[in-house]
Design a protein around this motif. Sequence first.
Motif, mmCIF file in Angstrom:
data_model
loop_
_atom_site.group_PDB
_atom_site.id
_atom_site.type_symbol
_atom_site.label_atom_id
_atom_site.label_comp_id
_atom_site.label_asym_id
_atom_site.label_seq_id
_atom_site.Cartn_x
_atom_site.Cartn_y
_atom_site.Cartn_z
ATOM 1 N N UNK A 261 0.834 -1.206 0.000
ATOM 2 C CA UNK A 261 0.000 0.000 0.000
ATOM 3 C C UNK A 261 0.867 1.253 0.000
ATOM 4 N N UNK A 262 1.952 1.230 0.787
ATOM 5 C CA UNK A 262 2.848 2.376 0.846
ATOM 6 C C UNK A 262 3.530 2.610 -0.501
ATOM 7 N N UNK A 263 3.982 1.528 -1.137
ATOM 8 C CA UNK A 263 4.669 1.646 -2.419
ATOM 9 C C UNK A 263 3.755 2.183 -3.517
ATOM 10 N N UNK A 264 2.538 1.656 -3.588
ATOM 11 C CA UNK A 264 1.639 2.091 -4.661
ATOM 12 C C UNK A 264 1.100 3.494 -4.415
ATOM 13 N N UNK A 265 0.951 3.874 -3.147
ATOM 14 C CA UNK A 265 0.550 5.252 -2.860
ATOM 15 C C UNK A 265 1.622 6.214 -3.349
ATOM 16 N N UNK A 266 2.891 5.870 -3.089
ATOM 17 C CA UNK A 266 3.982 6.730 -3.537
ATOM 18 C C UNK A 266 4.087 6.752 -5.055
ATOM 19 N N UNK A 267 3.903 5.610 -5.690
ATOM 20 C CA UNK A 267 3.981 5.571 -7.148
ATOM 21 C C UNK A 267 2.913 6.445 -7.789
ATOM 22 N N UNK A 268 1.747 6.491 -7.173
ATOM 23 C CA UNK A 268 0.687 7.342 -7.710
ATOM 24 C C UNK A 268 1.019 8.823 -7.525
ATOM 25 N N UNK A 269 1.852 9.119 -6.527
ATOM 26 C CA UNK A 269 2.237 10.504 -6.260
ATOM 27 C C UNK A 269 3.466 10.923 -7.060
ATOM 28 N N UNK A 270 4.256 9.951 -7.506
ATOM 29 C CA UNK A 270 5.545 10.285 -8.119
ATOM 30 C C UNK A 270 5.392 11.103 -9.398
ATOM 31 N N UNK A 271 4.379 10.796 -10.182
ATOM 32 C CA UNK A 271 4.181 11.551 -11.412
ATOM 33 C C UNK A 271 3.849 13.002 -11.095
ATOM 34 N N UNK A 272 3.010 13.206 -10.080
ATOM 35 C CA UNK A 272 2.681 14.572 -9.671
ATOM 36 C C UNK A 272 3.925 15.262 -9.121
ATOM 37 N N UNK A 273 4.750 14.516 -8.401
ATOM 38 C CA UNK A 273 5.976 15.068 -7.848
ATOM 39 C C UNK A 273 6.885 15.567 -8.967
ATOM 40 N N UNK A 274 6.989 14.802 -10.039
ATOM 41 C CA UNK A 274 7.815 15.230 -11.164
ATOM 42 C C UNK A 274 7.232 16.462 -11.852
ATOM 43 N N UNK A 275 5.918 16.557 -11.879
ATOM 44 C CA UNK A 275 5.295 17.732 -12.495
ATOM 45 C C UNK A 275 5.572 18.980 -11.662
#
Length: 354
Positions: A261-275
């Motif tokens: 759950x922690x990994x997939x939550x971060x993966x969903x945020x990573x694209x926004x983080x790059x933006x």
Amino acid sequence: MSDAYAHDADRYWADDHPVLELIRERQAAGSAPGARADGFKLGLAVEGGGMRGVASAAMLVALDDLGLRPVFDAVYSSSSGSINAAYFMAGGDCWYPLTIYFDDLATRKFVDMRQMFSSKPMLNLDYAFDEVVEVIKPLEFEKVLSSPVEFHITISLVDSLKAIGPHEFDSREDLKSALKASCWMPVAVPGTGMFRGERALDGGVLTAHPHLLALEDGCTHVLSLSTKPIKAPPTRLSPGRRFSVSYLERLRPGLGRAYVASQFKYRSQRKRLQQWMTEPGDGPQVLDLAPLPWMREVGNQTRDRDALITAAREAHAVAAAAVQGIPVAEIRDGSFRSVPRIVTVRTAHGKRID
């Protein structure tokens, strides 16, 4: 940008990103921790990942080279990034502890893949903490403890399925225990570590990246130092990750699921983080520096010294370029690059005396 991973003209971050602007303004003003006049809280997040931590260690060297140690209000770290951050906070020349990766850890004494199917650790934390950190290249724990900058170390508590980031340590033993617990990488180090009487593991198990802790702690701005190259994260768990999930479930039912759950939550945020890197909005300001897409990611259990030194050079160049406004194109074509610094030292009983 329509696609946060499709970068136009090598634009991976905005040169006038609010995090960079705040860093530059604080340096120009001679601002010091505990005596700020700007009303902001600037956090430094340092990712680890076993031997992959050489990248964040090198980025810290770049910050030190540029005289930026005093601009941060708090440091948030996990795994080997916690060790990197501790040396950074202790002061002194950051190039010296960086060499730990290719001088002291790139050896079978620390990394031994032959132990993969045994009960012995593939990563020997006792050697790392009791020999390297204490004797070979001693960490000055007292300077870390007395620093005016808060030092948060992410730790995953096994039995409560809770992620914590303690920052108040009452002794060098307490601090060392936190550092070792945060580095207790599942599978690579069998069983669990202990922190204040509780079973504990690598901070990355339940906090996928330490910048998340910085945001939770109220930082208005965060400089994040990541160790994986900028690229779209995988949509599925790798076979190695799936094995880790099974392993964690055996340690404590529910721990593997919490990790996923922690990994997939971060993966969903990573694209926004790059933006946010190129299009910072009105929300929290996060600049996530990382090796660039064409740079090779080192394995978290590698002993390849050439790969480690190359990763250090490349990561150092990324951080130095971002702060100084150097175009990424100059890193790509080699006109801006970092080269190793070689110095001689003398030691006595593990203490540097030159």
